[in-house]
Design a protein around this motif. Structure first.
Motif, PDB file in Angstrom:
ATOM      1  N   GLY A 160       0.813  -1.216   0.000  1.00  0.00           N
ATOM      2  CA  GLY A 160       0.000   0.000   0.000  1.00  0.00           C
ATOM      3  C   GLY A 160       0.843   1.260   0.000  1.00  0.00           C
ATOM      4  O   GLY A 160       0.553   2.229  -0.716  1.00  0.00           O
ATOM      5  N   VAL A 161       1.901   1.266   0.811  1.00  0.00           N
ATOM      6  CA  VAL A 161       2.800   2.429   0.852  1.00  0.00           C
ATOM      7  C   VAL A 161       3.453   2.639  -0.509  1.00  0.00           C
ATOM      8  O   VAL A 161       3.529   3.775  -1.009  1.00  0.00           O
ATOM      9  CB  VAL A 161       3.868   2.234   1.946  1.00  0.00           C
ATOM     10  N   ILE A 162       3.934   1.568  -1.117  1.00  0.00           N
ATOM     11  CA  ILE A 162       4.578   1.678  -2.432  1.00  0.00           C
ATOM     12  C   ILE A 162       3.593   2.213  -3.470  1.00  0.00           C
ATOM     13  O   ILE A 162       3.922   3.107  -4.268  1.00  0.00           O
ATOM     14  CB  ILE A 162       5.134   0.303  -2.871  1.00  0.00           C
ATOM     15  N   TRP A 163       2.378   1.694  -3.468  1.00  0.00           N
ATOM     16  CA  TRP A 163       1.350   2.140  -4.409  1.00  0.00           C
ATOM     17  C   TRP A 163       1.067   3.638  -4.250  1.00  0.00           C
ATOM     18  O   TRP A 163       0.997   4.384  -5.238  1.00  0.00           O
ATOM     19  CB  TRP A 163       0.079   1.327  -4.177  1.00  0.00           C
ATOM     20  N   LEU A 164       0.939   4.071  -3.006  1.00  0.00           N
ATOM     21  CA  LEU A 164       0.634   5.487  -2.753  1.00  0.00           C
ATOM     22  C   LEU A 164       1.778   6.395  -3.170  1.00  0.00           C
ATOM     23  O   LEU A 164       1.568   7.410  -3.851  1.00  0.00           O
ATOM     24  CB  LEU A 164       0.329   5.691  -1.269  1.00  0.00           C
ATOM     25  N   GLN A 165       2.985   6.043  -2.754  1.00  0.00           N
ATOM     26  CA  GLN A 165       4.108   6.949  -2.990  1.00  0.00           C
ATOM     27  C   GLN A 165       4.470   7.043  -4.467  1.00  0.00           C
ATOM     28  O   GLN A 165       4.914   8.094  -4.931  1.00  0.00           O
ATOM     29  CB  GLN A 165       5.326   6.493  -2.173  1.00  0.00           C
ATOM     30  N   ILE A 166       4.281   5.954  -5.232  1.00  0.00           N
ATOM     31  CA  ILE A 166       4.531   6.033  -6.674  1.00  0.00           C
ATOM     32  C   ILE A 166       3.587   7.047  -7.307  1.00  0.00           C
ATOM     33  O   ILE A 166       3.991   7.884  -8.130  1.00  0.00           O
ATOM     34  CB  ILE A 166       4.368   4.638  -7.327  1.00  0.00           C
ATOM     35  N   GLY A 167       2.308   7.000  -6.928  1.00  0.00           N
ATOM     36  CA  GLY A 167       1.347   7.961  -7.455  1.00  0.00           C
ATOM     37  C   GLY A 167       1.672   9.385  -7.052  1.00  0.00           C
ATOM     38  O   GLY A 167       1.553  10.318  -7.857  1.00  0.00           O
ATOM     39  N   LEU A 168       2.114   9.580  -5.802  1.00  0.00           N
ATOM     40  CA  LEU A 168       2.428  10.931  -5.336  1.00  0.00           C
ATOM     41  C   LEU A 168       3.672  11.483  -6.024  1.00  0.00           C
ATOM     42  O   LEU A 168       3.746  12.679  -6.323  1.00  0.00           O
ATOM     43  CB  LEU A 168       2.621  10.920  -3.818  1.00  0.00           C
ATOM     44  N   LEU A 169       4.654  10.619  -6.283  1.00  0.00           N
ATOM     45  CA  LEU A 169       5.854  11.080  -6.988  1.00  0.00           C
ATOM     46  C   LEU A 169       5.537  11.479  -8.423  1.00  0.00           C
ATOM     47  O   LEU A 169       6.151  12.394  -8.981  1.00  0.00           O
ATOM     48  CB  LEU A 169       6.924   9.991  -6.964  1.00  0.00           C
ATOM     49  N   GLN A 170       4.559  10.796  -9.022  1.00  0.00           N
ATOM     50  CA  GLN A 170       4.129  11.138 -10.378  1.00  0.00           C
ATOM     51  C   GLN A 170       3.166  12.321 -10.398  1.00  0.00           C
ATOM     52  O   GLN A 170       2.782  12.790 -11.463  1.00  0.00           O
ATOM     53  CB  GLN A 170       3.444   9.929 -11.026  1.00  0.00           C
ATOM     54  N   LYS A 171       2.781  12.784  -9.200  1.00  0.00           N
ATOM     55  CA  LYS A 171       1.803  13.863  -9.047  1.00  0.00           C
ATOM     56  C   LYS A 171       0.474  13.515  -9.708  1.00  0.00           C
ATOM     57  O   LYS A 171      -0.250  14.387 -10.191  1.00  0.00           O
ATOM     58  CB  LYS A 171       2.355  15.185  -9.611  1.00  0.00           C
ATOM     59  N   ASP A 172       0.190  12.233  -9.736  1.00  0.00           N
ATOM     60  CA  ASP A 172      -1.063  11.727 -10.294  1.00  0.00           C
ATOM     61  C   ASP A 172      -1.437  10.463  -9.515  1.00  0.00           C
ATOM     62  O   ASP A 172      -1.036   9.353  -9.882  1.00  0.00           O
ATOM     63  CB  ASP A 172      -0.914  11.410 -11.780  1.00  0.00           C
ATOM     64  N   PRO A 173      -2.176  10.615  -8.395  1.00  0.00           N
ATOM     65  CA  PRO A 173      -2.478   9.460  -7.542  1.00  0.00           C
ATOM     66  C   PRO A 173      -3.076   8.303  -8.325  1.00  0.00           C
ATOM     67  O   PRO A 173      -3.931   8.489  -9.193  1.00  0.00           O
ATOM     68  CB  PRO A 173      -3.473  10.030  -6.522  1.00  0.00           C
ATOM     69  N   LEU A 174      -2.615   7.105  -8.019  1.00  0.00           N
ATOM     70  CA  LEU A 174      -3.116   5.899  -8.677  1.00  0.00           C
ATOM     71  C   LEU A 174      -4.510   5.560  -8.166  1.00  0.00           C
ATOM     72  O   LEU A 174      -4.941   6.062  -7.123  1.00  0.00           O
ATOM     73  CB  LEU A 174      -2.153   4.734  -8.412  1.00  0.00           C
ATOM     74  N   PRO A 175      -5.251   4.719  -8.888  1.00  0.00           N
ATOM     75  CA  PRO A 175      -6.605   4.356  -8.441  1.00  0.00           C
ATOM     76  C   PRO A 175      -6.595   3.739  -7.040  1.00  0.00           C
ATOM     77  O   PRO A 175      -5.638   3.092  -6.642  1.00  0.00           O
ATOM     78  CB  PRO A 175      -7.049   3.326  -9.500  1.00  0.00           C
ATOM     79  N   PHE A 176      -7.695   3.975  -6.314  1.00  0.00           N
ATOM     80  CA  PHE A 176      -7.915   3.442  -4.964  1.00  0.00           C
ATOM     81  C   PHE A 176      -6.965   4.027  -3.932  1.00  0.00           C
ATOM     82  O   PHE A 176      -6.854   3.492  -2.823  1.00  0.00           O
ATOM     83  CB  PHE A 176      -7.798   1.909  -4.954  1.00  0.00           C
ATOM     84  N   SER A 177      -6.283   5.115  -4.248  1.00  0.00           N
ATOM     85  CA  SER A 177      -5.285   5.660  -3.328  1.00  0.00           C
ATOM     86  C   SER A 177      -5.907   6.123  -2.009  1.00  0.00           C
ATOM     87  O   SER A 177      -5.324   5.922  -0.934  1.00  0.00           O
ATOM     88  CB  SER A 177      -4.528   6.821  -3.984  1.00  0.00           C
ATOM     89  N   ARG A 178      -7.084   6.747  -2.071  1.00  0.00           N
ATOM     90  CA  ARG A 178      -7.699   7.232  -0.832  1.00  0.00           C
ATOM     91  C   ARG A 178      -8.073   6.072   0.087  1.00  0.00           C
ATOM     92  O   ARG A 178      -7.853   6.133   1.301  1.00  0.00           O
ATOM     93  CB  ARG A 178      -8.933   8.073  -1.149  1.00  0.00           C
ATOM     94  N   GLY A 179      -8.648   5.026  -0.481  1.00  0.00           N
ATOM     95  CA  GLY A 179      -9.005   3.875   0.332  1.00  0.00           C
ATOM     96  C   GLY A 179      -7.791   3.203   0.942  1.00  0.00           C
ATOM     97  O   GLY A 179      -7.812   2.772   2.103  1.00  0.00           O
ATOM     98  N   ILE A 180      -6.718   3.106   0.172  1.00  0.00           N
ATOM     99  CA  ILE A 180      -5.483   2.511   0.682  1.00  0.00           C
ATOM    100  C   ILE A 180      -4.895   3.373   1.782  1.00  0.00           C
ATOM    101  O   ILE A 180      -4.434   2.860   2.813  1.00  0.00           O
ATOM    102  CB  ILE A 180      -4.478   2.311  -0.465  1.00  0.00           C
TER     103      ILE A 180
END
Length: 443
Positions: free
Chosen positions: A134-154
């Motif tokens: 979950g941390v990896i999924w979130l931080q990848i999206g934040l580094l891209q400045k485009d949150p990945l799907p389901f980021s809020r739930g994660i």
């Protein structure tokens, strides 16, 4: 990060609790005493503490996304190594056994202890792996400045998973087990053991590296607090509450309920039936603690002779054998911690409604300690899981789990749930739920 309410540099580590209408940006309601405060601007390495109870509201990190991502990936690699190689082996009388990490859980299933096996697997492997992914999924999206799907739930799930990850507790349990066996057999630590030690350290650093304030702002911005919000008073007195997940101050309905407009978490002025649930869980813990001490937690077979051992009996035996440090660890984890937690939570429940501002700080600190130490009682359960998996040499030497293992595991879970259901804001509530007028005087 948005511009914060200006404060002088000397006040950066603390949240501001003034009694005036100020900007509705960067307001927080303390999760432990309910005081509404304004966050100061923070630099990397600084934190903002509640001026009333001392609870840390925000802790800023340098390059939080890069830091958390690097630590999470490293921890996940260490975990994969820990489950892929031999964990530990023993040899006695020409007979030995070698186990992998996962066998500490799967071996219990063969002895009709599936619930204990599930608990061990979840706390040391499954939940930590989900957390790291979950941390990896979130931080990848934040580094891209485009949150990945389901980021809020994660992101919401991370805070709920944190208390139930016990890799560090398992390490202590494993060390206690190996010390107990070292006098009877030759022990050899495998690569997976050291990988798991590294994993436990990296997991701890990963959880501490999460900057939830920055993360939620990057995921969903920060809506303004409700109009008319006043600092220096409790949120409940203003029919508001702070979200326990993302920290945003939200207005509640007349019934005292709501939903966070940023993360979607369900909100309440106070946790529903907090005292009733806490008392019920404490009563269930007391009931389960009786068989946990009366029945054997494991049975040791040596040269065909079986010897059942209770928790207290195991402590006495270790003491008589001269293993005083190990005996002390087991006694503290299995007796002092659970009994102390039961007494502390019961006392806090009795004192609700009788609190005074000056005593509220002490009682809140007691609650924090109680919440922190509860998970360490799992040491005894992990000791049993480790020994059952490792010591399997038939009639020469073997260890089987006893019925007390499940009962004691239930005590640990129930007391942790009791601490979760207790709302520490009740400590600060008077019968009339008066606003905190003297908050600044209690810094």
């Amino acid at each position: 990060m948005p511009p914060d309410h200006p404060l002088t540099a000397s006040h950066r580590p603390y949240a501001q609790a003034s009694f005036q209408r100020i900007s509705r940006r960067r307001l927080r309601a303390c999760h432990e005493c309910d005081l509404v405060v304004s966050l100061p601007p923070l630099r990397a390495g600084e934190k903002a503490d509640c001026p009333r109870c001392g609870h840390t509201l925000v802790k800023r990190h340098f390059r939080p996304a890069q830091r958390s991502l690097a630590l999470a990936i490293s921890a996940l690699i260490a975990l994969m190594m820990a489950v892929s190689f031999p964990f530990v082996s023993f040899q006695v009388g020409g007979i030995g056994n070698r186990i992998e990490l996962t066998q500490t859980a799967t071996s219990l299933i063969g002895f009709d202890q599936p619930l204990v096996a599930i608990g061990v697997a979840l706390t040391i492997v499954v939940l930590p792996a989900l957390y790291l992914c979950g941390v990896i999924w979130l931080q990848i999206g934040l580094l891209q400045k485009d949150p990945l799907p389901f980021s809020r739930g994660i992101a919401r799930s991370l805070a709920h998973l944190h208390p139930w990850m016990m890799a560090d507790v398992f390490i202590i349990g494993a060390l206690v087990s190996l010390i107990k066996v070292a006098g009877m057999a030759q022990i050899e630590l495998g690569l997976a053991f050291w990988a798991f030690c590294l994993f436990a350290i990296l997991l701890l650093y990963t959880t501490q590296s999460i900057d939830s304030d920055w993360m939620w702002f990057s995921l969903a911005g920060e809506p303004l607090a409700p109009e008319g919000t006043r600092t220096g008073e409790t949120a409940q007195a203003q029919q508001m509450t702070g979200c326990p997940t993302c920290g945003l101050v939200n207005r509640l309905s007349p019934a005292g309920r709501g939903q966070c407009q940023r993360c979607g978490e369900r909100l309440h002025a106070r946790l529903p039936q907090s005292l009733q649930r806490t008392w019920a869980l404490l009563a269930a813990s007391v009931i389960m603690y009786i068989p946990a001490n009366l029945y054997p937690i494991m049975t040791t077979t040596t040269l065909g002779q079986s010897t059942p051992s209770t928790i207290i009996g195991g402590v006495i035996e270790l003491w008589q054998m001269g293993d005083w440090p190990v005996a002390a660890v087991i006694f503290v984890a299995s007796v002092v911690v659970p009994v102390g937690k039961l007494l502390a939570l019961a006392w806090l429940c009795l004192m609700v409604g009788r609190s005074h501002e000056l005593k509220g700080v002490t009682r809140t600190r007691l609650y924090r300690i109680t919440e922190f130490i509860g998970r360490w009682s799992m040491v005894d359960v992990f000791v049993v899981a480790m020994l059952v998996a490792l010591i399997r040499a038939g009639a020469l030497m073997s260890i089987t789990p006893g019925p007390a293992a499940l009962a004691f595991g239930a005590v640990v879970v129930l007391t942790m749930l009791a601490a979760t259901t207790f709302d520490p804001r009740l400590i600060w509530d008077s019968p009339s739920s008066r606003p905190a007028r003297n908050a600044q005087g209690n810094v």
